[in-house]
Enzyme design. Structure first.
Site, PDB file in Angstrom:
ATOM      1  N   GLU A  53     -42.791 -36.860  49.652  1.00 11.38           N
ATOM      2  CA  GLU A  53     -42.032 -36.567  50.986  1.00 11.38           C
ATOM      3  C   GLU A  53     -41.674 -37.646  51.977  1.00 11.38           C
ATOM      4  O   GLU A  53     -42.148 -38.827  51.880  1.00 11.38           O
ATOM      5  CB  GLU A  53     -43.160 -35.977  51.804  1.00 11.38           C
ATOM      6  CG  GLU A  53     -43.663 -34.627  51.140  1.00 11.38           C
ATOM      7  CD  GLU A  53     -44.993 -34.113  52.079  1.00 11.38           C
ATOM      8  OE1 GLU A  53     -45.244 -33.029  51.359  1.00 11.38           O
ATOM      9  OE2 GLU A  53     -45.266 -34.763  52.769  1.00 11.38           O
ATOM     10  N   CYS A 110     -40.375 -42.301  57.892  1.00 12.21           N
ATOM     11  CA  CYS A 110     -41.538 -42.408  57.156  1.00 12.21           C
ATOM     12  C   CYS A 110     -41.525 -42.051  55.673  1.00 12.21           C
ATOM     13  O   CYS A 110     -41.091 -41.036  55.246  1.00 12.21           O
ATOM     14  CB  CYS A 110     -42.575 -41.525  57.855  1.00 12.21           C
ATOM     15  SG  CYS A 110     -43.864 -41.312  57.090  1.00 12.21           S
ATOM     16  N   CYS A 159     -52.094 -39.598  45.798  1.00 10.43           N
ATOM     17  CA  CYS A 159     -52.796 -40.568  46.525  1.00 10.43           C
ATOM     18  C   CYS A 159     -54.157 -40.690  45.765  1.00 10.43           C
ATOM     19  O   CYS A 159     -54.908 -39.698  45.629  1.00 10.43           O
ATOM     20  CB  CYS A 159     -53.041 -40.730  47.866  1.00 10.43           C
ATOM     21  SG  CYS A 159     -54.007 -42.212  48.481  1.00 10.43           S
ATOM     22  N   CYS A 188     -58.966 -39.422  50.903  1.00 10.28           N
ATOM     23  CA  CYS A 188     -59.593 -39.125  52.160  1.00 10.28           C
ATOM     24  C   CYS A 188     -59.739 -37.592  52.393  1.00 10.28           C
ATOM     25  O   CYS A 188     -58.823 -36.678  52.210  1.00 10.28           O
ATOM     26  CB  CYS A 188     -58.750 -39.702  53.436  1.00 10.28           C
ATOM     27  SG  CYS A 188     -58.478 -41.134  52.950  1.00 10.28           S
ATOM     28  N   CYS A 245     -56.902 -35.325  54.154  1.00 10.76           N
ATOM     29  CA  CYS A 245     -55.739 -35.757  53.870  1.00 10.76           C
ATOM     30  C   CYS A 245     -55.051 -34.761  52.719  1.00 10.76           C
ATOM     31  O   CYS A 245     -55.624 -34.716  51.702  1.00 10.76           O
ATOM     32  CB  CYS A 245     -55.591 -37.171  53.739  1.00 10.76           C
ATOM     33  SG  CYS A 245     -53.899 -37.599  53.183  1.00 10.76           S
ATOM     34  N   SER A 249     -48.654 -49.116  56.652  1.00  7.79           N
ATOM     35  CA  SER A 249     -49.994 -48.419  56.993  1.00  7.79           C
ATOM     36  C   SER A 249     -50.771 -48.329  55.790  1.00  7.79           C
ATOM     37  O   SER A 249     -50.533 -47.913  54.689  1.00  7.79           O
ATOM     38  CB  SER A 249     -49.906 -47.105  57.483  1.00  7.79           C
ATOM     39  OG  SER A 249     -51.180 -46.499  57.743  1.00  7.79           O
ATOM     40  N   SER A 294     -55.752 -47.601  58.782  1.00  7.97           N
ATOM     41  CA  SER A 294     -56.262 -46.391  59.242  1.00  7.97           C
ATOM     42  C   SER A 294     -58.015 -46.642  59.313  1.00  7.97           C
ATOM     43  O   SER A 294     -58.568 -46.680  58.131  1.00  7.97           O
ATOM     44  CB  SER A 294     -55.972 -45.348  58.180  1.00  7.97           C
ATOM     45  OG  SER A 294     -54.357 -45.092  58.036  1.00  7.97           O
ATOM     46  N   LEU A 295     -58.421 -46.556  60.562  1.00  7.17           N
ATOM     47  CA  LEU A 295     -59.990 -46.765  60.763  1.00  7.17           C
ATOM     48  C   LEU A 295     -60.834 -45.609  60.596  1.00  7.17           C
ATOM     49  O   LEU A 295     -61.670 -45.340  59.736  1.00  7.17           O
ATOM     50  CB  LEU A 295     -60.014 -47.576  61.921  1.00  7.17           C
ATOM     51  CG  LEU A 295     -61.197 -48.701  62.223  1.00  7.17           C
ATOM     52  CD1 LEU A 295     -61.295 -49.634  61.261  1.00  7.17           C
ATOM     53  CD2 LEU A 295     -60.929 -49.196  63.558  1.00  7.17           C
ATOM     54  N   HIS A 296     -60.687 -44.623  61.369  1.00  7.67           N
ATOM     55  CA  HIS A 296     -61.029 -43.284  61.654  1.00  7.67           C
ATOM     56  C   HIS A 296     -62.668 -43.492  61.820  1.00  7.67           C
ATOM     57  O   HIS A 296     -63.215 -42.342  62.111  1.00  7.67           O
ATOM     58  CB  HIS A 296     -60.991 -42.690  60.308  1.00  7.67           C
ATOM     59  CG  HIS A 296     -59.593 -42.543  59.515  1.00  7.67           C
ATOM     60  ND1 HIS A 296     -58.591 -42.412  60.652  1.00  7.67           N
ATOM     61  CD2 HIS A 296     -59.108 -42.604  58.396  1.00  7.67           C
ATOM     62  CE1 HIS A 296     -57.470 -42.349  59.868  1.00  7.67           C
ATOM     63  NE2 HIS A 296     -57.938 -42.465  58.472  1.00  7.67           N
ATOM     64  N   CYS A 345     -49.088 -36.214  56.134  1.00  4.40           N
ATOM     65  CA  CYS A 345     -48.477 -36.465  54.731  1.00  4.40           C
ATOM     66  C   CYS A 345     -48.931 -35.707  53.627  1.00  4.40           C
ATOM     67  O   CYS A 345     -50.106 -35.174  53.608  1.00  4.40           O
ATOM     68  CB  CYS A 345     -48.864 -37.774  54.721  1.00  4.40           C
ATOM     69  SG  CYS A 345     -50.644 -38.419  54.155  1.00  4.40           S
TER      70      CYS A 345
HETATM   71  N1  SAH Z   1     -52.528 -44.424  52.852  1.00  7.15           N
HETATM   72  C1  SAH Z   1     -51.948 -45.079  54.070  1.00  7.15           C
HETATM   73  C2  SAH Z   1     -50.692 -44.407  54.558  1.00  7.15           C
HETATM   74  C3  SAH Z   1     -50.600 -42.933  54.229  1.00  7.15           C
HETATM   75  S1  SAH Z   1     -51.596 -41.868  55.513  1.00  7.15           S
HETATM   76  C4  SAH Z   1     -53.096 -44.881  54.985  1.00  7.15           C
HETATM   77  O1  SAH Z   1     -54.001 -44.036  54.974  1.00  7.15           O
HETATM   78  O2  SAH Z   1     -53.009 -45.368  56.162  1.00  7.15           O
HETATM   79  C5  SAH Z   1     -50.663 -42.048  56.826  1.00  7.15           C
HETATM   80  C6  SAH Z   1     -51.484 -41.799  57.930  1.00  7.15           C
HETATM   81  O3  SAH Z   1     -51.766 -40.481  58.020  1.00  7.15           O
HETATM   82  C7  SAH Z   1     -53.070 -42.481  58.048  1.00  7.15           C
HETATM   83  O4  SAH Z   1     -53.355 -43.049  59.099  1.00  7.15           O
HETATM   84  C8  SAH Z   1     -53.791 -41.161  57.723  1.00  7.15           C
HETATM   85  O5  SAH Z   1     -55.020 -41.253  58.267  1.00  7.15           O
HETATM   86  C9  SAH Z   1     -52.847 -40.013  58.427  1.00  7.15           C
HETATM   87  N2  SAH Z   1     -53.371 -38.782  58.139  1.00  7.15           N
HETATM   88  C10 SAH Z   1     -53.529 -38.178  56.974  1.00  7.15           C
HETATM   89  N3  SAH Z   1     -53.995 -37.080  57.096  1.00  7.15           N
HETATM   90  C11 SAH Z   1     -54.051 -36.611  58.422  1.00  7.15           C
HETATM   91  C12 SAH Z   1     -54.184 -35.507  58.872  1.00  7.15           C
HETATM   92  N4  SAH Z   1     -54.630 -34.409  58.324  1.00  7.15           N
HETATM   93  N5  SAH Z   1     -54.264 -35.455  60.111  1.00  7.15           N
HETATM   94  C13 SAH Z   1     -53.923 -36.634  60.831  1.00  7.15           C
HETATM   95  N6  SAH Z   1     -53.497 -37.581  60.227  1.00  7.15           N
HETATM   96  C14 SAH Z   1     -53.557 -37.594  59.059  1.00  7.15           C
HETATM   97 FE1  SF4 Z   2     -54.226 -41.859  50.812  1.00 10.91          FE
HETATM   98 FE2  SF4 Z   2     -53.755 -42.355  53.451  1.00 10.91          FE
HETATM   99 FE3  SF4 Z   2     -54.165 -39.804  52.450  1.00 10.91          FE
HETATM  100 FE4  SF4 Z   2     -56.196 -41.385  52.535  1.00 10.91          FE
HETATM  101  S1  SF4 Z   2     -55.028 -40.889  54.217  1.00 10.91           S
HETATM  102  S2  SF4 Z   2     -55.921 -40.040  50.872  1.00 10.91           S
HETATM  103  S3  SF4 Z   2     -55.133 -43.398  51.812  1.00 10.91           S
HETATM  104  S4  SF4 Z   2     -52.419 -41.178  51.835  1.00 10.91           S
END
Ligand code: SAH
Ligand code: SF4
Length: 347
Positions: free
Chosen positions: A91, A104, A111, A115, A118, A193, A216-218, A335
């Site tokens: 995408e 983007c 992936c 996470c 995600c 990112s 991406s810290l969280h 994503c």
């Molecule tokens: N893998 C990399 C880049 C792709 S994800 C990363 O994790 O940084 C890009 C961003 O989308 C990340 O900051 C991720 O935490 C965020 N993301 C993924 N799923 C999400 C969701 N359900 N709600 C909000 N942000 C989300």
């Molecule tokens: Fe992969 Fe980024 Fe999604 Fe985590 S947030 S599963 S690293 S794409």
């Protein structure tokens, strides 16, 4: 068949040399690809027909097929689903905001990090994209914008996948995005990112590019982070933050941290104070992002008032913090969400 966008200029030169073609043709081909953005070999009219035929038999010039595209209700966000040659999906998301037009792009199909919140992580890992497949997302959208004389202003590698787990192809792609003779997009307009692959952050720092790095810290501690970012077990926060510090020292670019706000999980004032401690003294910016709902994860986005309260604590303690609106959440621009739907339909 090889993707022509996987090649560096010097590789096109050596192909031509091997084929007994004059070297000046390389420049014509390169311009056809990156300036004119031709989508078939026939269009390379400055090259003689036999050469065009040779190129066609060796290299593909379009490997992405647009399958679907969805607009947000305010039409400011468009999410595009592409099918790759091997039928995997990726995408790209086009976001309009103020005077910016940001694309983007994805670096992997699926992936491997997984996470839990995600949608891409939930799809699992399909494969790495080649550098050409990464670049082609940009070329495709640039071409689509041409009739309205619109131009991309920013590129973010924040779509499907973890760029630093596809390091070489990602570097090759950003080199071509940035190169003055290719797409000529300024380094400061490109953002990568990452979930925090420490050794790759270090390696990337050594390049001393002016690319923006977003991490991406969280969560402010390892125990909590490990609950939704499985790879966090391998990459402790203390080392991750140290790598971010050295990125800043080498490049003078301020790091952005992304923090997805999940109701009742990582949004308490105590965690905000812990985050202040973790980030103290680091030249950074923190983005608080309300969780985008996905079908597989039961978590909810934090309430707006909770996010404000969390952000206020950080701001008061001197951490530059903003609350990111979830632009495009009504088209599920998070994503992996569109690809997830299509793949579900197929099964
Ligand atoms: N893998 C990399 C880049 C792709 S994800 C990363 O994790 O940084 C890009 C961003 O989308 C990340 O900051 C991720 O935490 C965020 N993301 C993924 N799923 C999400 C969701 N359900 N709600 C909000 N942000 C989300
Ligand atoms: Fe992969 Fe980024 Fe999604 Fe985590 S947030 S599963 S690293 S794409």
């Amino acid at each position: 068949m090889n993707n022509i966008y996987d090649l560096y200029f010097s590789e096109i030169e050596s192909f031509l040399k091997d084929e007994g073609e004059p070297s000046f043709r390389a420049k014509q081909i390169w311009e056809g690809l990156y300036q004119h953005r031709y989508s078939s070999w026939e269009e390379f009219s400055s090259s003689p027909k036999p050469l065009r035929q040779k190129l066609e038999s060796h290299f593909s010039i379009t490997s992405l097929i647009k399958v679907n595209s969805v607009f947000s209700t305010d039409l400011q966000t468009e999410k595009i689903l592409f099918q790759l040659k091997d039928s995997n999906y990726i995408e790209s998301v086009l976001l309009r905001k103020d005077n910016r037009l940001t694309l983007c792009i994805s670096t992997q199909s699926g992936c491997p990090v997984g996470c839990i919140f995600c949608a891409t992580g939930n799809l699992g890992f399909k494969r790495n994209l080649s550098s050409g497949e990464i670049i082609e997302q940009v070329i495709f959208i640039m071409k689509a914008l041409e009739p309205n004389e619109e131009k991309l202003t920013n590129i973010v590698l924040m779509g499907m996948g973890e760029p630093f787990l596809n390091y070489d192809n990602t570097i090759s792609a950003i080199t071509k995005l940035n190169d003055a003779n290719s797409l000529n997009i300024g380094a400061r307009r490109i953002t990568i990112s990452t979930i925090g692959i420490i050794d790759r952050i270090k390696q990337f720092s050594e390049k001393e590019l002016q690319i923006n790095l977003s991490v991406s810290l969280h969560a402010p501690n390892d125990l909590l982070r490990q609950q939704f970012v499985p790879i966090a077990k391998k990459y402790p926060l203390r080392e991750l933050i140290a790598a971010c510090r050295s990125y800043f020292d080498r490049t003078n670019r301020r790091i952005t941290f992304e923090y997805v706000m999940i109701k009742g999980i990582n949004d308490s004032p105590i965690l905000a104070f812990e985050l202040v401690k973790l980030l103290r003294g680091l030249n950074c910016h923190l983005n608080l992002i309300p969780l985008n709902l996905t079908s597989h994860f039961m978590g909810k986005p934090s309430d707006t008032s909770t996010i404000r309260e969390f952000g206020k604590i950080l701001l008061e303690k001197g951490i530059a913090t903003s609350i990111r609106d979830s632009q495009g959440s009504d088209v599920q621009a998070g994503c992996g969400q569109l690809a997830g739907k299509i793949i579900q339909k197929q099964h």
